[in-house]
Design an enzyme around this catalytic site. Structure first.
Site, PDB file in Angstrom:
ATOM      1  N   HIS A   1       3.104   2.155  10.710  1.00  0.00           N
ATOM      2  CA  HIS A   1       2.108   1.912  11.766  1.00  0.00           C
ATOM      3  C   HIS A   1       1.987   3.046  12.774  1.00  0.00           C
ATOM      4  O   HIS A   1       1.025   3.120  13.514  1.00  0.00           O
ATOM      5  CB  HIS A   1       2.528   0.685  12.594  1.00  0.00           C
TER       6      HIS A   1
ATOM      7  N   CYS B   1      -8.832   1.548   6.573  1.00  0.00           N
ATOM      8  CA  CYS B   1      -8.146   2.138   5.423  1.00  0.00           C
ATOM      9  C   CYS B   1      -8.705   1.554   4.129  1.00  0.00           C
ATOM     10  O   CYS B   1      -8.780   0.327   3.978  1.00  0.00           O
ATOM     11  CB  CYS B   1      -6.647   1.858   5.547  1.00  0.00           C
TER      12      CYS B   1
ATOM     13  N   GLU C   1       0.231  -0.392  15.586  1.00  0.00           N
ATOM     14  CA  GLU C   1      -0.683   0.744  15.351  1.00  0.00           C
ATOM     15  C   GLU C   1      -1.607   0.955  16.557  1.00  0.00           C
ATOM     16  O   GLU C   1      -1.865   2.085  16.967  1.00  0.00           O
ATOM     17  CB  GLU C   1      -1.512   0.479  14.089  1.00  0.00           C
TER      18      GLU C   1
ATOM     19  N   CYS D   1       0.876  -1.171   0.000  1.00  0.00           N
ATOM     20  CA  CYS D   1       0.000   0.000   0.000  1.00  0.00           C
ATOM     21  C   CYS D   1       0.916   1.223   0.000  1.00  0.00           C
ATOM     22  O   CYS D   1       2.118   1.103   0.277  1.00  0.00           O
ATOM     23  CB  CYS D   1      -0.870   0.009   1.245  1.00  0.00           C
TER      24      CYS D   1
ATOM     25  N   SER E   1      -1.141 -10.323   9.337  1.00  0.00           N
ATOM     26  CA  SER E   1      -2.566 -10.640   9.513  1.00  0.00           C
ATOM     27  C   SER E   1      -3.361 -10.162   8.307  1.00  0.00           C
ATOM     28  O   SER E   1      -4.329 -10.793   7.902  1.00  0.00           O
ATOM     29  CB  SER E   1      -3.112 -10.046  10.813  1.00  0.00           C
TER      30      SER E   1
HETATM   31  S1  SF4 Z   1      -3.224   3.011   6.836  1.00  0.00           S
HETATM   32 FE1  SF4 Z   1      -3.573   2.093   4.847  1.00  0.00          FE
HETATM   33  S2  SF4 Z   1      -2.097   3.056   3.454  1.00  0.00           S
HETATM   34 FE2  SF4 Z   1      -1.440   3.479   5.569  1.00  0.00          FE
HETATM   35  S3  SF4 Z   1       0.013   1.851   6.055  1.00  0.00           S
HETATM   36 FE3  SF4 Z   1      -1.975   1.174   6.805  1.00  0.00          FE
HETATM   37  S4  SF4 Z   1      -2.839  -0.024   5.102  1.00  0.00           S
HETATM   38 FE4  SF4 Z   1      -1.141   1.180   4.282  1.00  0.00          FE
END
Ligand code: SF4
Length: 286
Positions: free
Chosen positions: A74, A197, A130, A12, A226
Site C-alpha cells: 500500500h 489498478c 494507501e 495481485c 474491501s
Molecule cells: S496497485 Fe494493484 S498490483 Fe499494486 S498492490 Fe494495489 S492492487 Fe495490487
C-alpha cells in the site's frame, strides 16, 4: 460434482512481491515487523506470523529502535521514511510500483496546484493505508473525497485535479467526476487522472463472466478486505448462488444440493491461492 478454482483469482503481483520479500527475510533472520497488516487476509497473516512476522502499528513503529520493518504494498507517507531513519530501522520497502508511481504523480501535481491556487483531490477511503500515503505527498493539504457528502469541501471557482485510490470502484469514481463537472464554473479548470489498478478493475469483468458459468460460486476473502467484498458483490449480482467465506470451516453443506453440478471458487487480490485450494479440497468432504 465438478469443482474449479479461478486461475485469475488470488494475490495481485503487488501483494505477491510483498509476501515474497517477507518470506525471504523470515527464512534468513526469522523476524520481520510488518507496519500494518501485510494483506487483508487473516489466514495468510497467521501463516507468516507463525514463521516470525510481527504486525505493528505506527505507534509501535515510532517507539521501536533498530528493527527490520516491512513497508507493505500500500505504500507509506514521507513521515514514515523519516521515522525509519531516525529510529535506525532497516526498511524492506515492498511498496507496489503502481502505488509508487501514483505517489510521485500526486507529489508533482500538488506542487503545480500550489502554484495556481488549485485543489488536489484524492478519491478514496478515509484511513486506508494507501490513501494516507497519498495524502502524505501533499503535506496533508490534499482533499479526500469518499462520497457525495464530501463534494461541498471543494471551491468550484478554483482549479481541481483528481486522483483515486488504486482499488476504488470505477463506477463510483465516474459518478464523483460527473458531479464535479456539473458544479465547476470553468471546465478548463478541471483535470482528472485515471489511477485505478488494472489488476483490480480487470477482475470485475472477468468475475462477471466466470460467476455465470457455475451453479454455485464460493468466494474466498478476508472479512476486512474491501476489494474482496466488492468482487463478491459482482459475483452475487451475476449468480445469486454465490457465497462469501474466509476459510473452509465456513462452508455449508446445504449450498451443494444434489442438483449442483459445477462449483466455481474464486477470491480477491488479497486471497492466497493455497486457501482456495483448501476450500476446493474441503467441499467433497462435506
Ligand atoms: S496497485 Fe494493484 S498490483 Fe499494486 S498492490 Fe494495489 S492492487 Fe495490487
Amino acid at each position: 460434482m465438478k469443482i474449479e478454482i479461478d486461475k485469475k483469482s488470488g494475490f495481485c503481483w503487488g501483494v505477491v512481491k510483498a509476501i515474497e520479500a517477507t518470506d525471504k527475510e523470515l527464512e534468513k533472520t526469522g523476524q520481520i515487523y510488518s507496519l500494518g497488516q501485510i494483506v487483508h487476509n487473516k489466514e495468510e497473516i497467521t501463516r507468516l506470523e507463525n514463521k516470525g512476522m510481527v504486525t505493528i502499528d505506527h505507534d509501535g513503529f515510532r517507539s521501536m529502535k533498530n528493527k527490520t520493518v516491512l513497508f507493505r504494498a500500500h505504500g507509506e507517507s514521507p513521515e514514515s521514511y523519516i521515522t525509519a531513519k531516525q529510529n535506525g530501522h532497516k526498511i524492506i520497502d515492498a511498496t507496489c510500483p503502481v502505488v509508487l508511481r501514483l505517489q510521485q504523480k500526486v507529489k508533482r501535481a500538488f506542487k503545480k496546484m500550489q502554484e495556481i491556487n488549485g485543489q488536489l483531490v484524492i478519491f478514496g477511503k478515509a484511513g486506508h493505508a494507501e490513501v494516507i500515503g497519498l495524502l502524505g505527498q501533499t503535506e496533508g493539504k490534499g482533499i479526500l473525497i469518499e462520497g457525495d457528502s464530501d463534494l461541498d469541501k471543494l471551491d468550484y471557482s478554483r482549479p481541481i485535479e483528481t486522483f483515486s485510490q488504486t482499488t476504488m470502484n470505477v463506477d463510483k469514481i465516474k459518478h464523483l467526476i460527473d458531479e464535479i463537472k456539473k458544479r465547476i464554473k470553468d471546465p478548463s479548470l478541471f483535470k482528472t487522472n485515471n489511477t485505478t489498478c488494472r489488476q483490480v478493475s480487470d477482475r470485475f469483468a472477468h468475475l462477471r463472466s466466470f460467476s455465470k458459468n457455475y451453479d454455485v460460486i464460493v468466494f474466498v476473502g478476508g472479512k476486512n478486505s474491501s476489494n474482496s467484498k466488492m468482487l463478491y458483490e459482482e459475483c452475487k449480482q451475476n449468480n445469486p448462488n454465490s457465497f462469501f467465506i474466509s476459510n473452509p470451516e465456513e462452508l455449508k453443506k446445504e449450498w451443494f444440493a444434489d442438483t449442483v453440478e459445477k462449483v466455481g471458487i474464486c477470491g480477491g487480490t488479497s486471497t492466497p491461492f493455497w486457501l482456495m485450494e483448501n476450500v476446493a479440497k474441503a467441499i467433497p468432504e462435506l
